[in-house]
Design a protein around this motif. Structure first.
Motif, PDB file in Angstrom:
ATOM      1  N   ILE A   1      -7.606  22.966 -41.188  1.00 19.76           N
ATOM      2  CA  ILE A   1      -7.409  22.360 -42.514  1.00 19.76           C
ATOM      3  C   ILE A   1      -5.943  21.950 -42.682  1.00 19.76           C
ATOM      4  CG2 ILE A   1      -7.393  22.852 -45.000  1.00 19.76           C
ATOM      5  CD1 ILE A   1     -10.185  22.453 -44.102  1.00 19.76           C
ATOM      6  N   VAL A   2      -5.051  22.819 -42.259  1.00 18.64           N
ATOM      7  CA  VAL A   2      -3.625  22.505 -42.351  1.00 18.64           C
ATOM      8  C   VAL A   2      -3.322  21.224 -41.554  1.00 18.64           C
ATOM      9  CG1 VAL A   2      -1.294  23.314 -41.794  1.00 18.64           C
ATOM     10  CG2 VAL A   2      -2.981  24.919 -42.738  1.00 18.64           C
ATOM     11  N   ARG A   3      -3.877  21.152 -40.370  1.00 19.09           N
ATOM     12  CA  ARG A   3      -3.665  19.948 -39.547  1.00 19.09           C
ATOM     13  C   ARG A   3      -4.250  18.702 -40.215  1.00 19.09           C
ATOM     14  NH1 ARG A   3      -4.816  23.347 -35.178  1.00 19.09           N
ATOM     15  NH2 ARG A   3      -2.932  23.782 -33.972  1.00 19.09           N
ATOM     16  N   LEU A   4      -5.426  18.901 -40.805  1.00 21.17           N
ATOM     17  CA  LEU A   4      -6.093  17.772 -41.469  1.00 21.17           C
ATOM     18  C   LEU A   4      -5.269  17.234 -42.639  1.00 21.17           C
ATOM     19  CD1 LEU A   4      -9.400  16.619 -41.892  1.00 21.17           C
ATOM     20  CD2 LEU A   4      -8.746  17.642 -44.068  1.00 21.17           C
ATOM     21  N   ILE A   5      -4.740  18.151 -43.447  1.00 21.16           N
ATOM     22  CA  ILE A   5      -3.921  17.723 -44.589  1.00 21.16           C
ATOM     23  C   ILE A   5      -2.726  16.921 -44.086  1.00 21.16           C
ATOM     24  CG2 ILE A   5      -2.416  18.539 -46.465  1.00 21.16           C
ATOM     25  CD1 ILE A   5      -4.330  21.018 -46.652  1.00 21.16           C
ATOM     26  N   SER A   6      -2.108  17.455 -43.050  1.00 19.16           N
ATOM     27  CA  SER A   6      -0.937  16.807 -42.484  1.00 19.16           C
ATOM     28  C   SER A   6      -1.290  15.413 -41.956  1.00 19.16           C
ATOM     29  CB  SER A   6      -0.378  17.690 -41.364  1.00 19.16           C
ATOM     30  OG  SER A   6       0.844  17.177 -40.903  1.00 19.16           O
ATOM     31  N   GLU A   7      -2.448  15.352 -41.312  1.00 16.90           N
ATOM     32  CA  GLU A   7      -2.879  14.071 -40.746  1.00 16.90           C
ATOM     33  C   GLU A   7      -3.211  13.059 -41.842  1.00 16.90           C
ATOM     34  OE1 GLU A   7      -6.208  14.423 -37.943  1.00 16.90           O
ATOM     35  OE2 GLU A   7      -6.727  12.389 -38.636  1.00 16.90           O
ATOM     36  N   LYS A   8      -3.926  13.537 -42.890  1.00 23.53           N
ATOM     37  CA  LYS A   8      -4.284  12.648 -44.006  1.00 23.53           C
ATOM     38  C   LYS A   8      -3.042  12.059 -44.651  1.00 23.53           C
ATOM     39  CE  LYS A   8      -8.833  12.967 -44.535  1.00 23.53           C
ATOM     40  NZ  LYS A   8      -9.687  11.761 -44.482  1.00 23.53           N
ATOM     41  N   ASN A   9      -1.966  12.831 -44.645  1.00 24.70           N
ATOM     42  CA  ASN A   9      -0.735  12.339 -45.240  1.00 24.70           C
ATOM     43  C   ASN A   9       0.097  11.509 -44.261  1.00 24.70           C
ATOM     44  OD1 ASN A   9      -1.229  13.439 -47.715  1.00 24.70           O
ATOM     45  ND2 ASN A   9       0.012  15.261 -47.390  1.00 24.70           N
ATOM     46  N   GLY A  10      -0.441  11.331 -43.057  1.00 25.49           N
ATOM     47  CA  GLY A  10       0.275  10.534 -42.057  1.00 25.49           C
ATOM     48  C   GLY A  10       1.614  11.147 -41.673  1.00 25.49           C
ATOM     49  N   GLU A  11       1.644  12.461 -41.546  1.00 30.73           N
ATOM     50  CA  GLU A  11       2.911  13.143 -41.294  1.00 30.73           C
ATOM     51  C   GLU A  11       3.283  13.170 -39.816  1.00 30.73           C
ATOM     52  OE1 GLU A  11       2.323  16.987 -43.018  1.00 30.73           O
ATOM     53  OE2 GLU A  11       2.568  16.241 -45.061  1.00 30.73           O
ATOM     54  N   PRO A  12       4.562  13.183 -39.540  1.00 31.83           N
ATOM     55  CA  PRO A  12       5.020  13.353 -38.154  1.00 31.83           C
ATOM     56  C   PRO A  12       4.779  14.781 -37.670  1.00 31.83           C
ATOM     57  CG  PRO A  12       6.894  13.278 -39.663  1.00 31.83           C
ATOM     58  CD  PRO A  12       5.671  12.991 -40.482  1.00 31.83           C
ATOM     59  N   GLU A  13       4.912  14.961 -36.382  1.00 32.39           N
ATOM     60  CA  GLU A  13       4.561  16.239 -35.780  1.00 32.39           C
ATOM     61  C   GLU A  13       5.413  17.395 -36.307  1.00 32.39           C
ATOM     62  OE1 GLU A  13       4.245  15.790 -31.522  1.00 32.39           O
ATOM     63  OE2 GLU A  13       4.131  17.977 -31.298  1.00 32.39           O
ATOM     64  N   TRP A  14       6.705  17.130 -36.516  1.00 31.67           N
ATOM     65  CA  TRP A  14       7.575  18.230 -36.969  1.00 31.67           C
ATOM     66  C   TRP A  14       7.090  18.820 -38.285  1.00 31.67           C
ATOM     67  CZ3 TRP A  14       9.899  17.595 -41.705  1.00 31.67           C
ATOM     68  CH2 TRP A  14      10.097  16.288 -42.177  1.00 31.67           C
ATOM     69  N   MET A  15       6.484  17.966 -39.104  1.00 27.67           N
ATOM     70  CA  MET A  15       5.997  18.437 -40.396  1.00 27.67           C
ATOM     71  C   MET A  15       4.735  19.283 -40.205  1.00 27.67           C
ATOM     72  SD  MET A  15       6.948  18.268 -43.539  1.00 27.67           S
ATOM     73  CE  MET A  15       6.242  19.793 -44.117  1.00 27.67           C
ATOM     74  N   THR A  16       3.861  18.804 -39.312  1.00 27.05           N
ATOM     75  CA  THR A  16       2.648  19.565 -39.016  1.00 27.05           C
ATOM     76  C   THR A  16       3.026  20.942 -38.487  1.00 27.05           C
ATOM     77  OG1 THR A  16       1.783  17.439 -38.276  1.00 27.05           O
ATOM     78  CG2 THR A  16       0.386  19.369 -37.902  1.00 27.05           C
ATOM     79  N   ASP A  17       4.024  20.979 -37.622  1.00 26.58           N
ATOM     80  CA  ASP A  17       4.451  22.255 -37.054  1.00 26.58           C
ATOM     81  C   ASP A  17       5.022  23.180 -38.123  1.00 26.58           C
ATOM     82  OD1 ASP A  17       3.630  21.371 -34.618  1.00 26.58           O
ATOM     83  OD2 ASP A  17       5.626  20.790 -33.899  1.00 26.58           O
ATOM     84  N   TRP A  18       5.759  22.577 -39.023  1.00 22.41           N
ATOM     85  CA  TRP A  18       6.365  23.358 -40.122  1.00 22.41           C
ATOM     86  C   TRP A  18       5.276  24.010 -40.966  1.00 22.41           C
ATOM     87  CZ3 TRP A  18       7.082  23.520 -45.522  1.00 22.41           C
ATOM     88  CH2 TRP A  18       8.276  24.092 -45.977  1.00 22.41           C
ATOM     89  N   ARG A  19       4.244  23.228 -41.248  1.00 20.14           N
ATOM     90  CA  ARG A  19       3.118  23.752 -42.030  1.00 20.14           C
ATOM     91  C   ARG A  19       2.402  24.878 -41.295  1.00 20.14           C
ATOM     92  NH1 ARG A  19       0.791  20.545 -46.048  1.00 20.14           N
ATOM     93  NH2 ARG A  19       1.654  18.453 -46.343  1.00 20.14           N
ATOM     94  N   LEU A  20       2.179  24.635 -39.974  1.00 16.41           N
ATOM     95  CA  LEU A  20       1.444  25.642 -39.199  1.00 16.41           C
ATOM     96  C   LEU A  20       2.214  26.956 -39.126  1.00 16.41           C
ATOM     97  CD1 LEU A  20       0.013  23.373 -36.378  1.00 16.41           C
ATOM     98  CD2 LEU A  20      -1.321  24.688 -38.063  1.00 16.41           C
ATOM     99  N   GLU A  21       3.522  26.832 -38.989  1.00  9.61           N
ATOM    100  CA  GLU A  21       4.370  28.018 -38.954  1.00  9.61           C
ATOM    101  C   GLU A  21       4.196  28.818 -40.258  1.00  9.61           C
ATOM    102  OE1 GLU A  21       8.433  26.880 -37.946  1.00  9.61           O
ATOM    103  OE2 GLU A  21       9.095  28.784 -38.853  1.00  9.61           O
ATOM    104  N   ALA A  22       4.177  28.074 -41.376  1.00 10.72           N
ATOM    105  CA  ALA A  22       3.993  28.723 -42.675  1.00 10.72           C
ATOM    106  C   ALA A  22       2.618  29.377 -42.737  1.00 10.72           C
ATOM    107  CB  ALA A  22       4.150  27.710 -43.801  1.00 10.72           C
ATOM    108  N   TYR A  23       1.607  28.640 -42.273  1.00 15.15           N
ATOM    109  CA  TYR A  23       0.253  29.190 -42.327  1.00 15.15           C
ATOM    110  C   TYR A  23       0.155  30.495 -41.547  1.00 15.15           C
ATOM    111  CZ  TYR A  23      -4.644  30.032 -41.753  1.00 15.15           C
ATOM    112  OH  TYR A  23      -5.858  30.657 -41.758  1.00 15.15           O
ATOM    113  N   ARG A  24       0.745  30.480 -40.340  1.00 13.54           N
ATOM    114  CA  ARG A  24       0.660  31.678 -39.486  1.00 13.54           C
ATOM    115  C   ARG A  24       1.367  32.869 -40.132  1.00 13.54           C
ATOM    116  NH1 ARG A  24       1.836  27.669 -34.682  1.00 13.54           N
ATOM    117  NH2 ARG A  24      -0.310  26.874 -34.517  1.00 13.54           N
ATOM    118  N   ARG A  25       2.398  32.587 -40.880  1.00 12.72           N
ATOM    119  CA  ARG A  25       3.075  33.651 -41.598  1.00 12.72           C
ATOM    120  C   ARG A  25       2.213  34.149 -42.771  1.00 12.72           C
ATOM    121  NH1 ARG A  25       8.524  35.298 -41.953  1.00 12.72           N
ATOM    122  NH2 ARG A  25       9.298  33.613 -40.628  1.00 12.72           N
ATOM    123  N   TRP A  26       1.608  33.179 -43.453  1.00 16.66           N
ATOM    124  CA  TRP A  26       0.838  33.524 -44.655  1.00 16.66           C
ATOM    125  C   TRP A  26      -0.291  34.508 -44.349  1.00 16.66           C
ATOM    126  CZ3 TRP A  26      -4.271  32.083 -46.343  1.00 16.66           C
ATOM    127  CH2 TRP A  26      -4.529  32.418 -47.680  1.00 16.66           C
TER     128      TRP A  26
END
Ligand SMILES: Nc1ncnc2c1ncn2[C@@H]1O[C@H](COP(=O)(O)OP(=O)(O)O)[C@@H](O)[C@H]1O
Ligand SMILES: [Mg+2]
Lengths: 251, 506
Positions: B48-73
């Motif tokens: 889901i995190v990847r999907l949100i990032s993709e829907k927003n047309g985000e670059p990879e660094w942003m997707t990684d930033w989100r995933l890092e947050a998710y893994r912490r959460w």
């Protein structure tokens, strides 16, 4: 206009009877004064007529133009034309005096099905009336009664009365705490409002207010009743001799 | 939001307030807009995190930033220290992404915006001119503006649907756009500042937001620029069962100045909805930011059913000397409010102010306040909190004032007033004060009072009905804070005070 018959009122919280069969009638266009010793129930009468909580009417009735006053909420009485100038006007921090007035004026207009005043119309009217009572623009902006002197508070009550144009005006010791100049301003304000379809019930301790506002009838109140009514000369008698003789006479 | 197109200056409780009170009985913003929505599947996981990032047309660094947050959460637990009582939130029973179908193809111009969406903004009372611009009316930018201009970024469920006055702002060098656009167009700014005030690991809700934030606003004010108009974001949760996670990032460069307004509403729903936003503000030397919020999420009904759970992390970092932040909030909505807009006074001589009105009626619970972290020398902070409780509501002020060893000669003044309407509600004040140097001073004043019967009678004897009298007295109680709001918001806030106290007397 105002008709009070055999009114009995006690405090809601304790077993204390304050009004004990008070009867009084103020016809349209007349000014009646009520005088009486402290504690005789004058303020209680004014509060009961305007609908304050904390009192229980155990007997009797009060009517405004034939309508039962005692059944109405305070704001309904106000819209019906009843006004009380408080003995101790209440402070409302943070609420501009002008805002308060305008809210009140428009609430009553709305309740009567009249169009509300626009900001412009209201401002124009309030400026004129405030000037007549020598109420400064600064006082109009300040929070309601907060930091007002005793005299300012009383003049402010008369300003409210002038803006709301009630038909039945009750004034509770509006003269106490006023210097000579303020007394004159207040009296002129009241006299300007006198008209054939407006009545006044003026509660006072002093003859001097009645020099300015000439009453048609003077009532002497003691221990929750009217003990004597008469012409303006009655006030002079009180001024000269105090209440003692009148009270003795009533007993 | 009433009367924003009618800019006649009114004092006090205006006509609309009175009418609003009279029309009471339902939450004014409780309609929902029937727009076809596109949802991501329920629940949250890495996909889901990847999907949100993709829907927003985000670059990879942003997707990684989100995933890092998710893994912490997933390793964290929900905080329970607040004076709030609510059923367990099932984080897998929510949608984390929803957007109007008509937005699937990003509108090339605002003409493509679904008219129903625009009707929504009309109901929200977005000023007429901004509506025209949002609607893409030709020449709207040049139409004579009534009163002050306000640029609006509107976020509907998860997606920013349009920003007005972009060109005019651009001329001044101001960037005001959605955060997803900023990630694409201004990655260097976003990379530098995102998470620099509220780190990914900050708290449970902020971390979740870092993983799944869908959109939000981005503001950049260049050095020495005084933003030519107020900036405003209207947030609207529309879709059912959908969490909303906006992320706002404001950067005020040296000597710049901006006033930012945030308004929030949501439809009436039986089921509670989660809202977990993050606002980060970076303020550099001599810059000033004023951030005002009128939060009117659905509070739940008279029985306490439904309503928004509002868990928000807002923080401003006065990073350099003489930086200044002023938070003003009017919190009238939400079933649960968990919110502590904070000031980090890092730069010497920096200043933080917090003005708050929190109203809790019926079964609402609010636990809100601020943190003033004094790190720099000669820093000053001021807190004015007005809490109003009615019905069965609980209202808690929770505030931290911390003077660090280096923060010599610093000052704080806190005034915290609570007003109770009725006798079934509660007000609580929880101040935390730490002073770790000898030259700083902290003052705290607190009062609790009941709404005064003599005041109400005085108002009623002048013709106001009971609701009107309460609204007037309460607006008076809040005056200091209302005055801190920009004028347009102040009027709306007064009206809201009246509406949210519905049924609190009698
Ligand atoms: N709320 C109250 N609680 C207790 N006593 C009261 C209250 N209101 C009035 N009284 C008493 O009733 C009597 C009449 O008071 P009041 O109406 O104020 O008289 P006046 O205005 O004529 O001086 C006094 O004895 C006063 O102490
Ligand atoms: Mg008295």
């Amino acid at each position: 206009m105002l008709k009070i018959n055999n009114l009995h009122v006690k405090l809601e919280e304790e077993d204390k009877q304050i009004l004990k069969g008070l009867t009084l009638e103020v016809p349209a266009g007349e000014v009646h004064a009520i005088m009486g010793p402290n504690g005789s129930g004058k303020s209680t009468l004014s509060y009961v007529l305007s609908g304050r909580d904390g009192y229980e009417v155990t007997d009797g009735e009060a009517e405004l133009d034939g309508e039962d006053l005692l059944d109405m909420d305070p704001e309904v009485r106000a819209a019906a034309g009843l006004f009380l100038a408080f003995q101790y006007p209440v402070e409302i921090p943070g609420v501009g005096n002008m805002t308060f007035l305008r809210t009140a004026v428009n609430a009553q207009r709305k309740a009567r099905g009249e169009a509300e005043l626009t900001a412009g119309e209201f401002l124009k009217e309030v400026r004129v009336k405030a000037a007549e009572l020598q109420i400064s623009p600064d006082m109009l902006k300040r929070p309601v009664n907060v930091g007002f002197s005793g005299g300012e508070k009383k003049r402010n009550e008369i300003l409210q009365m002038a803006m709301l144009s009630p038909r039945m005006c009750i004034m509770d010791e509006t003269d106490s705490g006023l210097d000579v100049d303020a007394m004159r301003l207040v009296s002129e304000g009241v006299n300007a409002l006198r008209s054939p379809d407006r009545s006044f019930l003026v509660i006072t301790h002093y003859q001097r207010l009645l020099d300015h506002i000439k009453p048609d009838v003077v009532h002497i109140m003691s221990n929750g009743r009217i003990i004597k009514s008469g012409g303006p000369e009655l006030a002079l008698e009180v001024e000269q001799n105090g209440y003692a003789d009148l009270l003795a006479e009533a007993d | 939001m009433t009367g924003t197109t009618d800019l006649e200056v009114r004092e006090g409780v205006d006509r609309e307030t009175v009418e609003a009170v009279q029309n009471m009985g339902s939450y004014k913003y409780g309609w929902n807009t029937e727009i076809e929505m596109e949802y991501a599947p329920k629940g949250v996981n890495e996909d889901i995190v990847r999907l949100i990032s993709e829907k927003n047309g985000e670059p990879e660094w942003m997707t990684d930033w989100r995933l890092e947050a998710y893994r912490r959460w997933v390793t964290m637990t929900e905080p329970k220290w607040a004076m709030l009582n609510y059923p367990e939130i099932d984080y897998q029973d929510q949608y984390y992404y929803a957007r109007p179908k008509s937005m699937e193809e990003k509108p090339r111009s605002l003409d493509d915006v679904d008219p129903k969406l625009l009707a929504t903004y009309e109901k929200l009372g977005i000023p007429l001119k901004e509506q025209m611009i949002l609607a893409g009316v030709e020449g709207a930018e040049d139409a004579p503006s009534e009163g002050r201009k306000v640029a609006v970024d509107a976020v509907f469920d998860s997606v920013s649907v349009g920003t007005t006055f972009k060109d005019e702002l651009a001329k001044a060098g101001v960037i005001f756009c959605s955060i997803s656009e900023a990630i694409r167009e201004h990655p260097e700014l976003v990379k530098k500042y995102l998470g620099s005030v509220v780190p990914q690991s900050d708290n449970y809700f902020a971390t979740l937001n870092s993983a799944v934030f869908s959109d939000g606003s981005f503001v950049y004010i260049p050095e020495g620029v005084r933003c030519p108009m107020e900036l405003s974001t209207y947030f609207r949760i529309n879709a059912e069962n959908t969490g909303q996670f906006e992320r706002t990032l404001i950067i005020a460069e040296k000597g710049s100045h901006v006033s930012y307004l945030e308004g929030c509403t949501a439809p009436q729903r039986d089921i509670s909805q989660l809202h977990a936003a993050v606002v980060e503000i970076v303020i550099l030397e001599d810059a000033e930011v004023k951030y005002s919020t009128v939060q009117n999420w659905f509070p739940g009904d008279e029985e306490g059913k439904g309503g928004i759970y509002n868990f928000v992390t807002k923080r401003a970092d006065c990073r350099e000397a003489r930086a200044k932040i002023m938070w003003t909030q009017v919190e009238t909505g939400s079933a649960i409010t968990w919110k502590y807009p904070s000031c980090i006074l890092r730069g010497d001589d920096s200043q933080g102010e917090f003005y708050s009105i929190a109203i809790a009626n019926n079964w609402q619970q609010a636990d809100t306040g601020t943190k003033m972290i004094h790190l720099g020398k000669n820093t000053k902070s001021r807190i004015v909190s007005k809490g109003i409780s009615a019905g069965q509501a609980q209202n808690t002020y929770r505030g931290l004032v911390s003077m660090h060893p280096r923060a010599t000669n610093s000052r704080n003044y806190t005034q915290c007033d609570s007003l109770l309407i009725g006798d079934k509600c509660g007000a609580h004040t929880v101040p935390y004060i730490e002073v770790k140097n000898n030259s700083s001073r902290v003052e705290h004043e607190a009062t609790t009072s009941k709404v005064d019967d003599d005041q109400l009678f005085y108002c009623r004897s002048r013709g106001m009905d009971e609701e009107e009298a309460v609204a007037l007295v309460v607006n008076g109680f809040c005056r200091e804070v209302l005055q801190a709001l920009p004028m347009e918001f102040a009027m709306e806030a007064q009206a809201l005070v009246a509406i949210s106290l519905e049924g609190s007397v009698g």
